[in-house]
Design a protein around this motif. Sequence first.
Motif, short mmCIF file in Angstrom:
data_model
loop_
_atom_site.label_atom_id
_atom_site.label_comp_id
_atom_site.label_asym_id
_atom_site.label_seq_id
_atom_site.Cartn_x
_atom_site.Cartn_y
_atom_site.Cartn_z
N ARG A 29 46.00 166.37 -11.08
CA ARG A 29 44.78 166.92 -10.48
C ARG A 29 43.73 167.30 -11.52
N ARG A 30 44.15 167.44 -12.78
CA ARG A 30 43.19 167.80 -13.83
C ARG A 30 42.59 166.58 -14.52
N MET A 31 43.17 165.42 -14.26
CA MET A 31 42.66 164.19 -14.88
C MET A 31 41.36 163.75 -14.22
N PRO A 32 40.51 163.03 -14.95
CA PRO A 32 39.40 162.34 -14.27
C PRO A 32 39.97 161.39 -13.22
N GLU A 33 39.30 161.29 -12.10
CA GLU A 33 39.83 160.54 -10.97
C GLU A 33 40.15 159.09 -11.34
N ARG A 34 39.23 158.42 -12.03
CA ARG A 34 39.45 157.02 -12.38
C ARG A 34 40.65 156.87 -13.31
N THR A 35 40.81 157.81 -14.22
CA THR A 35 41.96 157.76 -15.14
C THR A 35 43.26 157.91 -14.37
N ALA A 36 43.27 158.81 -13.39
CA ALA A 36 44.47 159.01 -12.58
C ALA A 36 44.82 157.76 -11.78
N TYR A 37 43.82 157.16 -11.14
CA TYR A 37 44.07 155.94 -10.38
C TYR A 37 44.60 154.83 -11.29
N ALA A 38 44.01 154.68 -12.47
CA ALA A 38 44.44 153.63 -13.40
C ALA A 38 45.88 153.86 -13.84
N LEU A 39 46.25 155.11 -14.07
CA LEU A 39 47.62 155.44 -14.46
C LEU A 39 48.60 155.04 -13.37
N PHE A 40 48.29 155.36 -12.13
CA PHE A 40 49.22 155.06 -11.04
C PHE A 40 49.25 153.57 -10.73
N ASP A 41 48.14 152.85 -10.97
CA ASP A 41 48.18 151.39 -10.85
C ASP A 41 49.17 150.81 -11.87
N ARG A 42 49.14 151.37 -13.07
CA ARG A 42 50.04 150.91 -14.11
C ARG A 42 51.50 151.19 -13.74
N ILE A 43 51.75 152.37 -13.20
CA ILE A 43 53.10 152.71 -12.76
C ILE A 43 53.57 151.74 -11.68
N ALA A 44 52.66 151.41 -10.74
CA ALA A 44 53.01 150.47 -9.66
C ALA A 44 53.35 149.11 -10.23
N ASP A 45 52.56 148.61 -11.16
CA ASP A 45 52.79 147.28 -11.73
C ASP A 45 54.12 147.23 -12.49
N LEU A 46 54.42 148.30 -13.23
CA LEU A 46 55.69 148.35 -13.95
C LEU A 46 56.87 148.41 -12.97
N THR A 47 56.70 149.14 -11.87
CA THR A 47 57.75 149.24 -10.87
C THR A 47 58.07 147.87 -10.28
N VAL A 48 57.03 147.11 -9.95
CA VAL A 48 57.23 145.77 -9.40
C VAL A 48 57.84 144.84 -10.44
N ALA A 49 57.36 144.93 -11.68
CA ALA A 49 57.88 144.06 -12.75
C ALA A 49 59.37 144.29 -13.00
N ARG A 50 59.83 145.50 -12.74
CA ARG A 50 61.24 145.83 -12.95
C ARG A 50 62.08 145.68 -11.68
N GLY A 51 61.50 145.03 -10.68
CA GLY A 51 62.27 144.73 -9.47
C GLY A 51 62.27 145.81 -8.42
N GLY A 52 61.38 146.79 -8.55
CA GLY A 52 61.37 147.90 -7.61
C GLY A 52 60.70 147.62 -6.28
N GLY A 53 60.17 146.42 -6.10
CA GLY A 53 59.48 146.11 -4.86
C GLY A 53 60.25 145.20 -3.93
N ALA A 54 61.57 145.13 -4.10
CA ALA A 54 62.37 144.17 -3.31
C ALA A 54 62.30 144.46 -1.82
N ARG A 55 62.46 145.73 -1.42
CA ARG A 55 62.42 146.06 0.00
C ARG A 55 61.02 145.85 0.55
N LEU A 56 60.00 146.22 -0.22
CA LEU A 56 58.63 146.02 0.21
C LEU A 56 58.38 144.53 0.44
N ARG A 57 58.87 143.71 -0.47
CA ARG A 57 58.69 142.26 -0.35
C ARG A 57 59.38 141.73 0.91
#
Length: 317
Positions: A29-57
Motif C-alpha cells: 500500500r505504500r508503493m507507487p501504484e504502477r510499481t505495485a502493479y508491475a511487481l504483481f505482474d512479474r509474480i504472475a509471470d513467474l508463477t505461470v513459468a513455474r507451472g502454477g497455472g495448470a488448474r487455470l489452464r
Amino acid sequence: MIAFPSGLVSRATDVVTVAGFRLGWTLIRRMPERTAYALFDRIADLTVARGGGARLRSNYATVRPELDDAALDALVRDGMRAYMRYYCESFRLPVLSPDALAARVRAEGLGPVREILAADGSLVCFLGHLGNWDLAGAWGAVHLGPVTTVAERLKPEEVFKEFLEFRTGLGMTIHPLTGGPAPFPLLREAAQRRGLIPLLSDRDLSRDGVEVSFCGEPARMAVGPAALALAARRPLFPVSIRHEPREGGGWGIVITFHEPVSVPVSGTTREKVSAMTQACADVLGEAVRTHTADWHMLQPVFTKDLDQKRLARAGAS
C-alpha cells in the motif's frame, strides 16, 4: 538427514504465509501504484513459468475449447495477472478514500438496485470469482448500502482472521462459512434489512450444491443465493465483475448487475432453487466466455475435474 516433525513444518509454513500477507498489507500500500502493479505482474509471470497455472489452464480450456495452445498460453498469463492484480488491489484497499473507490469502480445496471435500496429493501447477488469482489464490496458498502456476505475459512487461521478484519474494516459484515454459527439464518436476518448480500457461488463449498450446465459443461454450484432469495422473498441478481484500464493509468473494475432471475411458478423448493441457480449460471457463463481472463478460478469447478480429483484421492488411499 534431520527429519522434522510434520506439525513443526506445517507451523513454520503457516508463519511464513502469515508474514507474507502482513508484509503485503504494510508495504504494497505504500508503493507507487504502477510499481505495485508491475511487481504483481512479474509474480504472475513467474508463477505461470513455474507451472502454477495448470488448474487455470484446465478451466480456461473447458470454457474456451476453440483456442489453440498459443492462445491458451496467452490467456493463462493474462488470467494469472488478473488474479495477482486482485491481491495487489486488495492490499491497497484500506488506504483508499471514498472518492478513490468511486474512481476505480464503474457500475452497470444500477437503476433497479438503487430503487430497492431506496425503499429500504435488500437484494441477493450471485457472484463468481471474477474481477475483484473485495473492491466491489468495499465500494458497495461506501456508495450503496450495508454489505453482508460469507467467507470461506482459510488456512492458516491467522490469515483468515487477517482477511476477516480487513474486510470488516472495509465496511462489510462477514460470516464464516464454517467454524461458527450457521451462516444461512444470519443471512436471512440480513435480508430483512436494507443492504446487499453478495455470495461467491461458482464453486460449491458446502457439498449441498446443484449440478448446472456452465459454459456447456456440467458443474456444481452453490445453492445459497437462490435458496436465500426464495426463503426471504428477495430479488436475486447475477453479478459479474471485470477489470478495465483506468484513464491516466492503473486499473478499475466494472460491476454489472444483470437482470434479476425469475422465480418459477411451480415445482418443489429444490426444483425452484435449481432453476434459479441455472439461470445465474447461464449469465455467469456468458460473462466468463466474454472476459475469461477475469475469471481467476484456480480450483476444480467442473464435474469431470471433481470426479478425477476424487478418483485420484481414492487411488492414493
